[in-house]
Design an enzyme around this catalytic site. Structure first.
Site, PDB file in Angstrom:
ATOM      1  N   CYS B 410      36.517  26.608  41.167  1.00  0.00           N
ATOM      2  CA  CYS B 410      36.947  27.886  41.711  1.00  0.00           C
ATOM      3  C   CYS B 410      37.436  28.925  40.784  1.00  0.00           C
ATOM      4  O   CYS B 410      37.268  30.125  41.091  1.00  0.00           O
ATOM      5  CB  CYS B 410      37.872  27.437  42.713  1.00  0.00           C
ATOM      6  SG  CYS B 410      39.076  26.623  42.080  1.00  0.00           S
ATOM      7  N   HIS B 454      43.194  26.312  44.892  1.00  0.00           N
ATOM      8  CA  HIS B 454      41.814  27.136  44.979  1.00  0.00           C
ATOM      9  C   HIS B 454      41.974  28.379  44.454  1.00  0.00           C
ATOM     10  O   HIS B 454      43.242  28.970  44.502  1.00  0.00           O
ATOM     11  CB  HIS B 454      41.471  26.876  46.539  1.00  0.00           C
ATOM     12  CG  HIS B 454      39.936  27.344  46.593  1.00  0.00           C
ATOM     13  ND1 HIS B 454      38.869  26.983  45.889  1.00  0.00           N
ATOM     14  CD2 HIS B 454      39.454  28.268  47.339  1.00  0.00           C
ATOM     15  CE1 HIS B 454      37.747  27.552  46.134  1.00  0.00           C
ATOM     16  NE2 HIS B 454      38.101  28.462  47.268  1.00  0.00           N
ATOM     17  N   ASP B 470      34.747  34.150  49.289  1.00  0.00           N
ATOM     18  CA  ASP B 470      34.948  32.920  48.421  1.00  0.00           C
ATOM     19  C   ASP B 470      33.709  32.553  47.816  1.00  0.00           C
ATOM     20  O   ASP B 470      32.716  32.007  48.133  1.00  0.00           O
ATOM     21  CB  ASP B 470      35.548  31.904  49.249  1.00  0.00           C
ATOM     22  CG  ASP B 470      35.718  30.790  48.390  1.00  0.00           C
ATOM     23  OD1 ASP B 470      35.778  30.735  47.314  1.00  0.00           O
ATOM     24  OD2 ASP B 470      36.310  29.574  49.064  1.00  0.00           O
TER      25      ASP B 470
END
Lengths: 305, 657
Positions: B410, B454, B470
């Site tokens: 991420c 994250h 995202d």
């Protein structure tokens, strides 16, 4: 040693038929170094019992027939002047024996009765200022007729207290009596009895009896019993400390005969009627001593544990 | 030469044994954070003390003691880099606790050691406040109590377990008092704050993100926080727990900006709200976790201009707070020029390839939203791979990631995307936090661990404010929908370091069930017990007493304590039981048992006679038991074979069967 004692009891039971419990109590009494009073009607086997005990235990045996004209000297002995030596020589009376049968003790006068007093309690007699020890062991078995019979003098309480137990033989059962009638003469059987125990063993047994343990809890039970006699509404007076000692001694002997080296309440309960019966007097009984009803109430009402 | 007085004052053998056991138990939980050479020191000292007891060795003389003391102090200094700070202080305390063993000659010395032990037990709460740790601490306390009891015995006592029994009784009797004090004792604010132990808060988000950091978090199964929702739990893909934003990029790392601290955020609540409460583990950082856009009414929490919740002071111990979020809120529809500039900031040089690509995209898509969609599509369609073991990246990390390695997690995706957006002239920033979590159905809460950390992207558009996207979702949707563990099923390295981690055995249903229940229990421990602080105490007391008056509270406390002690005393001495003799009590019990079966012993009846009377009516199996009991009783009560209540009770238990 216990087997020898059991053998003695067994042998006596061959002569006195159907009275196992009384015989065992009598043996208990002797083991506890106590004296025995047998109260019963004439002809119930009192004399035979005492004689049989003396035989199987191998004790020297004397018998005094108490009568109203019996004098203390007849019991204890007298000093007689010996012309040859010019001195008084003591002739011991029948009391100098190991087992003394005082037959029909309540027929004698109180004066003669009390001549036995010192002998029974102290194991010695004092005659004309000299104290003489009695043999060891020394048992007195006294018999008496129930006081309601004519020509008797009640034993004084002090005298009664000196007997560890008061037994009553009672009529035999029909079966025992049948056996008695069919069997040989008692007198003959008595002569056939052999000593079954050594004197040393008997003395040792007596010593062991006094070593039987009485725990705190057991002593408490005896104290409860004694206390109950002293506070009982129907009793004129309670047990003396000598009475409680007697109770413990008898219970120890019974426990010993039962093969235990400690006393349990059941032992006390077995000996209680015969040990305390003659030491208590009911409040509203004019002459009678003791009451089996009151003793029974002690057994049921005093907490055993 | 030993005099009689010395012998009397010596430490009894059993007490010494319990003292050594207690010392081991006290030290064990500290082993996680004290230098390991202390184990050696302890073993040495314990062996020495035992040899002293056996009269093989003498006590150390003053020189030896001084050398040991200075040497250990120096060793602590070396291994902890100083003598100040919680770690070093506790290490010193334990060293002293161990060395004191060599000085324990008399009972008085042993008392000092025992009380020192109690204090050391308390210090372990500074490092671990979990349910297990709390339960464990009962063990050393029990052993210390046993040592204390043993100290009062004669040196000839032979029953090693007797002190333990008494100690357990003491501890059990203390429990009601403990509960009372827990509920009623005023929670005072600490007069000074303790420095946090070093190893706390080392896991968790930090204020900067260099791709690689988050991978470390990914390996840690440590708990970050738990959240309990007032209503239904939202879908896992909705659970974006914001911790902080990282707008500054220096070419390698994304970091926070201090400028947010001062300005007020502008936002408008829209749509439905979600309420939840969060219990977070100590993080040593002030920022809290919330869903967008969170707000809290707690007075020491404030909403910062980048929409994160922040506490006035760092969270150094487990902290519970209540928050409400509006997921559809409109966030900061206006930004001034200076602010926009800040979110467009890029290093002057570097990552030229990406900058060129951004310009090409800009040329292709004039609409910002379209450009963002195109970027996301790019991540989705190209051969990007989600992994926690990305290759090391060089100087132009974004270029290398986007165009050659294509492998990352991420942080890589979010960083690269924000870089690209900024290069294309769209204000954007990296948001760091946690995503998802494990839903505990039993307890109805979400449990978020460090590996749920994250990073995602927010870009700004005039009038629409900040919007979240995202990129990781495009690459590995399962990471978002089902969590990291699903996404990394192939990567066996996850949790490899910890074969005992129950997370390794998630595929076994009952293990998982057990783990969930355990987590639930822990959650209750955190909320009900550790969370019972000043506020909740006052709320609770208000509910029960109407108002909270410290005077009334104090009186209640004293009165209840007196009542509890009185009850314990009553229970111990049982004045209503006229029978004081324990043997007699057992007998009474025996008689009650038989009376219930219809056999009553008469007052004047001896036990043998009783048995004679009833044994015919007893069932065969009971005859034996009753006889054994009676014989045992007789043996103990009349034959004076020594009272042994335990045997008698065992015999009674047989009768009761």
């Amino acid at each position: 040693m216990r087997t020898q004692l059991e053998a003695c009891i067994h042998a006596v039971n061959q002569v006195i038929l159907g009275k196992e419990h009384a015989v065992r109590l009598a043996m208990t009494c002797l083991l506890a170094r106590g004296h025995l009073l047998i109260e019963d009607l004439p002809g119930m086997g009192k004399t035979t019992l005492s004689h049989a005990l003396a035989q199987v235990l191998g004790l020297s045996y004397q018998r005094i027939q108490f009568t109203s004209d019996l004098l203390p000297g007849d019991i204890l002995g007298t000093s007689v002047f010996d012309r040859e030596t010019g001195q008084f020589i003591f002739h011991p009376g029948p009391v100098f024996t190991e087992l003394l049968l005082a037959d029909e003790i309540n027929r004698a006068t109180p004066k003669s009765q009390s001549a036995l007093l010192e002998a029974m309690e102290e194991g010695q007699v004092t005659i004309e200022g000299a104290t003489r020890p009695l043999p060891e062991p020394f048992f007195v078995i006294a018999t008496q007729n129930p006081v309601s019979q004519g020509g008797t003098f009640n034993l004084p309480e002090s005298q009664l207290d000196r007997f560890l137990m008061r037994l009553s033989l009672g009529y035999p059962s029909a079966a025992a009596e049948r056996q008695l009638l069919q069997g040989a003469a008692r007198r003959q059987l008595l002569t056939q009895l052999q000593p079954l125990i050594e004197r040393a063993d008997l003395l040792a047994a007596q010593q062991q009896v006094s070593d039987v343990r009485a725990s705190e809890a057991l002593i408490s039970y005896i104290l409860r019993l004694v206390e109950a006699t002293r506070t009982h509404a129907q009793l004129a007076f309670g047990l003396s400390p000598r009475g409680s000692l007697a109770l413990l001694a008898a219970a120890k002997a019974w426990a010993f005969l039962a093969g235990r080296d400690y006393v349990i309440p059941e032992d006390v309960q077995v000996v209680l009627p015969v040990v305390v019966g003659h030491r208590l007097r009911e409040q509203n009984s004019a002459s009678g001593v003791g009451s089996s009803a009151v003793v029974q109430s002690l057994l049921t009402d005093v907490p055993a544990l | 030469m030993t005099t009689a007085a010395q012998v009397r004052d010596d430490i009894p053998r059993i007490s010494l044994m319990w003292l050594l056991i207690a010392q081991a138990l006290v030290i064990i939980p500290h082993l996680l954070h004290v230098p390991l050479w202390l184990i050696g020191v302890w073993l040495g000292c314990a062996a020495w003390r035992v040899q002293v007891f056996r009269m093989r060795w003498p006590f150390p003389n003053a020189w030896v003691k001084a050398a040991l003391m200075i040497g250990s102090g120096f060793a602590v200094y070396l291994s902890r880099g100083g003598l100040v700070g919680l770690d070093a202080a506790v290490a010193l305390l334990i060293t002293a606790f161990i060395l004191k063993l060599l000085e324990v000659r008399t009972r008085r010395d042993a008392l000092v050691l025992i009380f020192l032990g109690f204090f050391t037990v308390v210090t372990s709460y500074l490092f671990a406040d979990s349910l297990l740790a709390a339960l464990y601490s009962l063990l050393p306390v029990l052993a210390l109590l046993a040592a204390l009891v043993g100290l009062q015995q004669s040196g000839f006592a032979r029953e090693p377990l007797a002190p333990l029994k008494l100690a357990s009784k003491l501890l059990a009797q203390a429990i009601p008092l403990m509960l009372l004090l827990f509920v009623l004792f005023p929670r005072l604010e600490p007069l000074w704050s303790l420095p946090q132990p070093k190893d706390k808060g080392t896991t968790g988000l930090s204020s900067s993100m260099t791709p690689g950091d988050l991978a470390e978090l990914g390996q840690s199964a440590a708990l970050a926080f738990r959240a309990r929702f007032d209503g239904a739990i939202p879908a896992q893909s909705q659970l974006y727990w914001r911790a902080l934003t990282l707008p500054n990029f220096d070419g390698r790392s994304w970091s926070i900006s201090e400028r947010f601290e001062r300005s007020e955020p502008q936002w408008q609540a829209q749509g439905e709200s979600i309420s939840y409460s969060i219990i977070m583990q100590p993080s040593t950082q002030p920022w809290l976790f919330s869903l967008d856009v969170g707000s809290s009414e707690q007075e020491d929490i404030r909403l910062m201009s980048d929409f994160r919740l922040q506490r006035r002071t760092p969270v150094n111990r487990t902290y519970q707070y209540q928050a409400t979020s509006w997921p559809q809120a409109l966030r900061q529809p206006q930004l001034n020029q200076r602010q926009q500039q800040e979110f467009l900031q890029l290093p002057r040089t570097g990552n030229q390839q990406t900058r060129d690509w951004a310009q090409r995209l800009r040329g292709q898509y004039h609409d910002d939203d379209a450009l963002v969609s195109a970027l996301l599509r790019h991540f989705n369609q190209e051969l990007y791979h989600y992994t926690l073991k990305p290759p090391l990246l060089g100087r132009d990390s974004v270029d290398e990631f986007l165009f050659s390695s294509l492998r990352g997690f991420c942080a890589h995706y979010a960083g690269a995307m924000v870089f690209t957006l900024r290069a294309a002239g769209i204000p954007a920033r990296v948001v760091a936090g946690y995503q998802g979590g494990e839903i505990n159905q039993a307890g109805q809460f979400v449990q978020v661990r460090q590996f749920d950390a994250h990073a995602w992207v927010e870009y700004w558009q005039r009038g629409q404010g900040w919007r979240s996207v995202d990129p990781t979702f495009e690459v590995a949707p399962e990471r978002i929908e089902r969590g990291l563990q699903e996404a990394l099923q192939d990567e066996s390295e996850l949790f490899q370091g910890d074969i005992f981690s129950p997370l390794r055995y998630q595929h076994i249903a009952w293990v998982n069930q057990l783990r969930m229940s355990w987590e639930n229990l822990n959650h209750s421990w955190q909320t009900k017990i550790l969370g019972y602080q000043r506020d909740s105490q006052q709320a609770w007391l208000k509910q029960w007493f109407g108002k909270v008056d410290w005077q009334v509270l104090g009186l209640t406390l004293v009165a209840s304590a007196a009542l509890i002690i009185a009850l314990i005393v009553l229970w111990m001495f049982k004045p209503w039981q006229r029978q004081t003799d324990p043997v007699q009590r057992v007998l009474n019990h025996f008689q009650r048992v038989l009376r219930r079966r219809g056999f009553k012993r008469e007052t004047g009846e001896g036990l043998r006679d009783f048995y004679q009377r009833i044994h015919q009516q007893l069932p065969q199996s009971q005859q034996q038991a009753v006889r054994v009991f009676i014989e045992t009783y007789e043996q103990q009560q009349y034959a004076e074979q020594g009272q042994d209540l335990a045997t008698l009770r065992r015999a009674l238990a047989q009768v009761k069967k």
